[in-house]
Write an enzyme that holds these catalytic residues in place. Structure first.
Site, PDB file in Angstrom:
ATOM      1  N   TYR A   1      43.276  20.739  23.035  1.00 40.85           N
ATOM      2  CA  TYR A   1      44.324  21.359  22.208  1.00 40.85           C
ATOM      3  C   TYR A   1      43.872  21.362  20.758  1.00 40.85           C
ATOM      4  O   TYR A   1      43.401  20.341  20.257  1.00 40.85           O
ATOM      5  CB  TYR A   1      45.644  20.591  22.322  1.00 40.85           C
ATOM      6  CG  TYR A   1      46.680  21.411  23.049  1.00 40.85           C
ATOM      7  CD1 TYR A   1      47.152  22.591  22.475  1.00 40.85           C
ATOM      8  CD2 TYR A   1      47.169  21.036  24.299  1.00 40.85           C
ATOM      9  CE1 TYR A   1      48.081  23.374  23.137  1.00 40.85           C
ATOM     10  CE2 TYR A   1      48.093  21.815  24.966  1.00 40.85           C
ATOM     11  CZ  TYR A   1      48.543  22.987  24.372  1.00 40.85           C
ATOM     12  OH  TYR A   1      49.448  23.758  25.016  1.00 40.85           O
TER      13      TYR A   1
ATOM     14  N   GLU B   1      45.785  23.181  17.982  1.00 42.08           N
ATOM     15  CA  GLU B   1      46.747  23.961  17.178  1.00 42.08           C
ATOM     16  C   GLU B   1      46.466  23.789  15.697  1.00 42.08           C
ATOM     17  O   GLU B   1      46.203  22.681  15.233  1.00 42.08           O
ATOM     18  CB  GLU B   1      48.171  23.512  17.484  1.00 42.08           C
ATOM     19  CG  GLU B   1      48.728  24.188  18.706  1.00 42.08           C
ATOM     20  CD  GLU B   1      50.176  23.843  18.965  1.00 42.08           C
ATOM     21  OE1 GLU B   1      50.851  23.302  18.082  1.00 42.08           O
ATOM     22  OE2 GLU B   1      50.627  24.131  20.088  1.00 42.08           O
TER      23      GLU B   1
ATOM     24  N   ASP C   1      41.699  49.299  14.033  1.00 42.39           N
ATOM     25  CA  ASP C   1      41.591  48.608  15.321  1.00 42.39           C
ATOM     26  C   ASP C   1      40.312  49.126  15.974  1.00 42.39           C
ATOM     27  O   ASP C   1      40.281  50.241  16.491  1.00 42.39           O
ATOM     28  CB  ASP C   1      42.832  48.939  16.169  1.00 42.39           C
ATOM     29  CG  ASP C   1      42.754  48.327  17.563  1.00 42.39           C
ATOM     30  OD1 ASP C   1      41.668  47.850  17.953  1.00 42.39           O
ATOM     31  OD2 ASP C   1      43.774  48.351  18.274  1.00 42.39           O
TER      32      ASP C   1
ATOM     33  N   THR D   1      39.176  43.473  19.907  1.00 44.79           N
ATOM     34  CA  THR D   1      39.005  42.607  21.072  1.00 44.79           C
ATOM     35  C   THR D   1      37.513  42.329  21.198  1.00 44.79           C
ATOM     36  O   THR D   1      36.697  42.984  20.537  1.00 44.79           O
ATOM     37  CB  THR D   1      39.511  43.280  22.365  1.00 44.79           C
ATOM     38  OG1 THR D   1      38.928  44.575  22.457  1.00 44.79           O
ATOM     39  CG2 THR D   1      41.017  43.398  22.369  1.00 44.79           C
TER      40      THR D   1
ATOM     41  N   LYS E   1      34.964  44.267  25.138  1.00 44.86           N
ATOM     42  CA  LYS E   1      34.569  45.649  25.454  1.00 44.86           C
ATOM     43  C   LYS E   1      33.095  45.873  25.096  1.00 44.86           C
ATOM     44  O   LYS E   1      32.245  45.212  25.689  1.00 44.86           O
ATOM     45  CB  LYS E   1      35.522  46.612  24.741  1.00 44.86           C
ATOM     46  CG  LYS E   1      36.985  46.397  25.184  1.00 44.86           C
ATOM     47  CD  LYS E   1      37.920  47.416  24.600  1.00 44.86           C
ATOM     48  CE  LYS E   1      39.315  47.265  25.163  1.00 44.86           C
ATOM     49  NZ  LYS E   1      40.204  46.448  24.327  1.00 44.86           N
TER      50      LYS E   1
ATOM     51  N   ARG F   1      37.509  37.818  27.022  1.00 42.53           N
ATOM     52  CA  ARG F   1      38.774  38.482  26.698  1.00 42.53           C
ATOM     53  C   ARG F   1      39.464  37.706  25.582  1.00 42.53           C
ATOM     54  O   ARG F   1      40.000  36.621  25.807  1.00 42.53           O
ATOM     55  CB  ARG F   1      39.686  38.542  27.917  1.00 42.53           C
ATOM     56  CG  ARG F   1      39.018  39.070  29.157  1.00 42.53           C
ATOM     57  CD  ARG F   1      40.012  39.346  30.230  1.00 42.53           C
ATOM     58  NE  ARG F   1      40.667  40.591  29.952  1.00 42.53           N
ATOM     59  CZ  ARG F   1      40.185  41.781  30.276  1.00 42.53           C
ATOM     60  NH1 ARG F   1      39.036  41.879  30.900  1.00 42.53           N
ATOM     61  NH2 ARG F   1      40.845  42.866  29.978  1.00 42.53           N
TER      62      ARG F   1
HETATM   63  N1  DSN Z   1      43.573  48.660  27.980  1.00 39.88           N
HETATM   64  C1  DSN Z   1      42.470  48.806  27.063  1.00 39.88           C
HETATM   65  C2  DSN Z   1      41.673  50.000  27.369  1.00 39.88           C
HETATM   66  O1  DSN Z   1      41.359  50.148  28.534  1.00 39.88           O
HETATM   67  O2  DSN Z   1      41.350  50.779  26.502  1.00 39.88           O
HETATM   68  C3  DSN Z   1      42.923  48.774  25.679  1.00 39.88           C
HETATM   69  O3  DSN Z   1      43.674  47.624  25.499  1.00 39.88           O
END
Ligand code: DSN
Length: 398
Positions: A42, A44, A191, A217, A220, A226
């Protein structure tokens, strides 16, 4: 047993051709970090300001991951604050809104139908319920119309403009977005979840120094776990009344406001194992081989798009500059759902997707979205894209 299902899924992932543009295959080292004892801890609070003891190693780790973020994006700690704790992109985006504007304020973003994300203010998302969103989209040619966006911004007078997309096959002009946001006194948020790996690999322009806040994120094109990262300016937040009638503390440093919005605003303890896995992915992204990888992702997407175009498919915007393409499958007499499930039966995995000006609904839209990050990780090149395009054509035309 669960362990059997994990093995089964690993086998499925190896067997298929994965063309989902938001998925990727992480390295063994990223997986090892995710499965490490860091999950037991933990932590925090911010690094060196924790509510739990025993965090001396975690502090070192989080500091190092933040340094790596600054390094891969070639930005300095004097100007930019980094938060690596968001559990996901959705939370990162919500934190960015809560830190930069008031609930009820006006935000301008790309519509879901034209390639934006749910958390860019769609009415079914809490982002759309808590803030007053207006949306821009693409022209009938499938390209962003910057003059049109500037016009909407002048009329709407948002406190924040969001750029970034989940289904836009062209490069984003961050400089133009900055000119638009400056012209109306709005903050700019980018973003870059989909394109982060391309930015790091030098095949897409960087949002720095234009955006005040950058969210991404890490699972990708960046090929990490994730999770999500927020990078924000270390300067007082310039604040105009954004439409809610409320004011905000103009002296507060934006990156401090972001940190507070993430914890304790939206989250409890960070997932330290995920932060470590992000660090491993960032160490990989610094290597010269990642530049090659990013370039190959784009070359593969361009080839796939060209070949599908040659085979008579209708490609939104006529092609791609990044890692993804959108195909309108209605000329084949199919919906996106039907096309996706035909491909799935043949071992090609895509997602159904709305196309700009779609007359169909999101559950069964007119398009499919294809991307090349995962197949490029597996070592595929242009010649493989030619084969995949032919296979897609055969399957969908049967
Ligand atoms: N769901 C994602 C995508 O496939 O683009 C974006 O969060």
């Amino acid at each position: 047993m669960i362990k059997d299902l994990i093995k089964k899924e690993a086998r499925r992932q190896k067997k298929v051709i994965n063309l989902i543009p938001s998925e990727n295959y992480v390295s063994k080292n990223v997986l090892a970090a995710l499965g490490s004892p860091l999950t037991n801890k933990y932590a925090e609070g911010k690094s060196h300001q924790r509510y739990y003891f025993g965090n001396e190693v975690v502090d070192e780790l989080e500091d190092e991951v933040k340094r790596l973020v600054l390094k891969v994006f070639k930005i300095s700690s004097e100007e930019w604050g980094v938060n690596v704790q968001p559990y996901s992109g959705s939370i990162a985006n919500m934190a960015a809104y809560l830190a930069s504007v008031n609930v009820g304020d006006k935000i301008l973003a790309m519509s879901l139908e034209h390639g934006g994300h749910l958390t860019h203010g769609h009415h079914v998302s809490w982002t759309g319920k808590l803030f007053k969103f207006e949306h821009y989209g693409v022209g009938h040619d499938g390209w962003l119309d910057y003059d049109g966006i500037a016009k909407i911004a002048k009329e709407f007078k948002p406190a924040l403009i969001v750029c970034g997309a989940t289904a836009y096959p062209r490069q984003l002009d961050f400089k133009k977005f900055k000119e638009i946001s400056d012209s109306v006194g709005a903050l700019l948020m980018a973003d870059i979840s989909h394109i982060a790996g391309l930015v790091v690999g030098g095949v897409h322009p960087s949002p720095f120094p234009y955006a005040d806040i950058v969210t991404t994120t890490t699972q990708k094109t960046l090929r990490g776990p994730r999770g999500a990262i927020i990078i924000s300016a270390k300067r007082p937040r310039p604040y105009a009344n954004g439409g809610s009638g409320k004011t905000k503390n103009e002296k507060e440093i934006l990156s401090d406001a972001i940190d507070k919005a993430v914890f304790p605003g939206l989250q409890g303890g960070p997932q330290v194992h995920t932060i470590a896995a992000m660090g491993v992915a960032l160490e990989e992204a610094i290597k010269p081989s990642f530049k090659k990888y990013a370039k190959q992702i784009v070359n593969n997407a361009k080839k796939l798009s060209e070949e599908l175009g040659r085979l008579g498919f209708k490609i939104v915007s006529g092609g791609t500059d990044n890692h993804l393409l959108l195909v309108d499958v209605t000329p084949l007499g199919l919906t996106g759902g039907e096309a996706g499930s035909k491909l799935e039966k043949a071992g090609i995995i895509v997602n159904k997707n709305m196309i700009p000006f779609d007359t169909r609904k999101p559950w069964d839209p007119s398009g499919i979205r294809l991307g090349t990050p995962a197949v490029t990780t597996q070592g595929m090149k242009e010649k493989d894209m030619v084969k995949i395009a032919e296979e897609i054509s055969t399957i969908l035309k049967q």
